[in-house]
Enzyme design. Structure first.
Site, PDB file in Angstrom:
ATOM      1  N   CYS A  77       0.827  -1.205   0.000  1.00  0.00           N
ATOM      2  CA  CYS A  77       0.000   0.000   0.000  1.00  0.00           C
ATOM      3  C   CYS A  77       0.867   1.263   0.000  1.00  0.00           C
ATOM      4  O   CYS A  77       1.574   1.522  -0.961  1.00  0.00           O
ATOM      5  CB  CYS A  77      -0.980  -0.038   1.171  1.00  0.00           C
ATOM      6  SG  CYS A  77      -2.407   1.049   0.970  1.00  0.00           S
ATOM      7  N   HIS A  93      -3.843  -5.037  -0.184  1.00  0.00           N
ATOM      8  CA  HIS A  93      -3.459  -5.714   1.059  1.00  0.00           C
ATOM      9  C   HIS A  93      -3.554  -7.221   0.883  1.00  0.00           C
ATOM     10  O   HIS A  93      -4.641  -7.799   1.030  1.00  0.00           O
ATOM     11  CB  HIS A  93      -4.361  -5.252   2.209  1.00  0.00           C
ATOM     12  CG  HIS A  93      -4.029  -3.896   2.718  1.00  0.00           C
ATOM     13  ND1 HIS A  93      -3.149  -3.688   3.764  1.00  0.00           N
ATOM     14  CD2 HIS A  93      -4.426  -2.674   2.313  1.00  0.00           C
ATOM     15  CE1 HIS A  93      -3.031  -2.384   3.983  1.00  0.00           C
ATOM     16  NE2 HIS A  93      -3.797  -1.753   3.121  1.00  0.00           N
ATOM     17  N   GLU A 116      -2.682  -9.489   2.867  1.00  0.00           N
ATOM     18  CA  GLU A 116      -3.080 -10.140   4.117  1.00  0.00           C
ATOM     19  C   GLU A 116      -4.581 -10.050   4.352  1.00  0.00           C
ATOM     20  O   GLU A 116      -5.120 -10.713   5.243  1.00  0.00           O
ATOM     21  CB  GLU A 116      -2.327  -9.523   5.302  1.00  0.00           C
ATOM     22  CG  GLU A 116      -2.867  -8.213   5.820  1.00  0.00           C
ATOM     23  CD  GLU A 116      -2.608  -7.020   4.906  1.00  0.00           C
ATOM     24  OE1 GLU A 116      -3.182  -5.946   5.159  1.00  0.00           O
ATOM     25  OE2 GLU A 116      -1.835  -7.159   3.933  1.00  0.00           O
TER      26      GLU A 116
END
Length: 353
Positions: A240, A321, A323
């Site tokens: 990001c 992202h 994750e």
């Protein structure tokens, strides 16, 4: 209790106070329909007023184990309807909350006019004038020149592991990034956003990883210096804001987006495999020119750079992202690629062609 939202376009929207107080910031929206706990504790929302486009927020309660940081991060939260659980949580956190408004209208305003400054007043004595006063004090995101200080660790933190040593530059890192690295055995050293290259060198990292975070990447000069110093010597990674910081450090340019990407269903296409994955995103800036890096993934909707890789150096970054938390886990393999790069078992850097 009354609440008022003063928008930079001149309008004042009336609503209902669910958590009292005043606040101001950049008005943005997320399309996520789950993960409100993660969104409200995501440091990337610092200095923003977060509007949920999904109408009911709080329908599965509030559980601390889902939090991405130790506190609520937006300055104000807005929804069509908050449950009492969420309203009580925001009240306890001292973060104003407003519901009873047509969030479709607010989202449309942001989509048509871009992310804008706003001011909010909520509570038994709230007035439109108080909201306008907050608006008058709101500044552009680029003017929050030291925003990293409010979201980063103040002292280094260590999460021991037996795998590659990761120097994670904390520009506002989500907890799940650390958890995902640790779950893969990484030895994670979390360092403040203003860490010097000398301090990073003391860690003797196998990979330097620049985290997500809020605001303008141009204001994270220390993290950029770290990336510049270690480029070509130690593998680099970023998520990001981290992608933006790394790109700028290697000759690239970033730009403010009209209203950004915030949600759980952003489609990203890999240029090598032509495979499309769904991703979680939360950012208002993007890479306009990758500099010395190559674009490897793009957003299907608007073509913005979603993945970068080194041409002559070991470096991989993602704008989204991987994750998730919340969101799809389509791209968790990014962390495997980062740790493989750290141990020298990855595929070679992409060709200049």
């Amino acid at each position: 209790m009354s609440a008022y939202i003063a928008l930079a376009d001149g309008r004042v929207v009336a609503g209902q106070s669910r958590a009292p107080g005043t606040g101001r910031g950049e008005l943005v929206f997320t399309t996520a329909y789950t993960g409100y706990e993660e969104s409200l504790t995501d440091p990337s929302y610092a200095e923003q007023v977060l509007t949920f486009s999904y109408p009911l927020i709080g329908n599965y309660g509030v559980r601390e184990e889902r939090f991405e940081s130790d506190s609520v991060q937006p300055r104000v939260a807005i929804a069509r309807e908050f449950t009492d659980d969420v309203a009580d949580w925001l009240t306890e956190a001292g973060v104003p909350a407003v519901d009873g408004v047509d969030t479709r209208d607010i989202v449309t305003a942001v989509r048509e006019e871009g992310a804008m400054r706003c001011g909010v007043a909520a509570g038994p004595d709230a007035t439109p004038e108080q909201a306008r006063d907050q608006l008058a004090q709101a500044v552009e995101m680029s003017d929050h020149v030291d925003i990293g200080a409010s979201v980063s660790v103040s002292e280094p933190a260590h999460y021991p592991g037996t795998g590659p040593r990761v120097a994670l530059i904390d520009c506002g890192a989500k907890k799940s990034i650390i958890d995902t690295l640790s779950a893969r055995g990484a030895d994670v050293h979390v360092l403040p956003y203003d860490t010097t290259p000398e301090t990073v060198a003391d860690v003797e990292p196998d990979v330097v990883f620049v985290s997500n975070g809020p605001g303008d990447p141009a204001n994270f000069t220390a993290a950029g210096e770290v990336a510049e110093q270690f480029a070509g010597e130690t593998p680099l990674a970023g998520i990001c804001l981290g992608q933006q910081v790394v790109s700028r450090a290697l000759g690239g340019e970033t730009e403010k987006m009209e209203f950004g990407h915030r949600g759980l269903n952003q489609p990203v296409r890999d240029l090598e495999t032509d495979r499309v994955v769904m991703t979680t995103q939360n950012h208002g800036y993007s890479v306009a020119d990758p500099g010395d890096l190559a674009v490897t993934q793009v957003n299907v909707n608007d073509g913005t750079a979603e993945g970068l890789a080194g041409v002559d150096i070991d470096c991989i970054t993602r704008q989204y992202h991987p994750e998730a938390n919340p969101g799809p886990h389509d791209s968790l393999s990014f962390f495997d690629d980062v740790l493989a790069m750290a141990t020298g078992t990855d595929t070679p850097p992409v060709s200049a062609d």
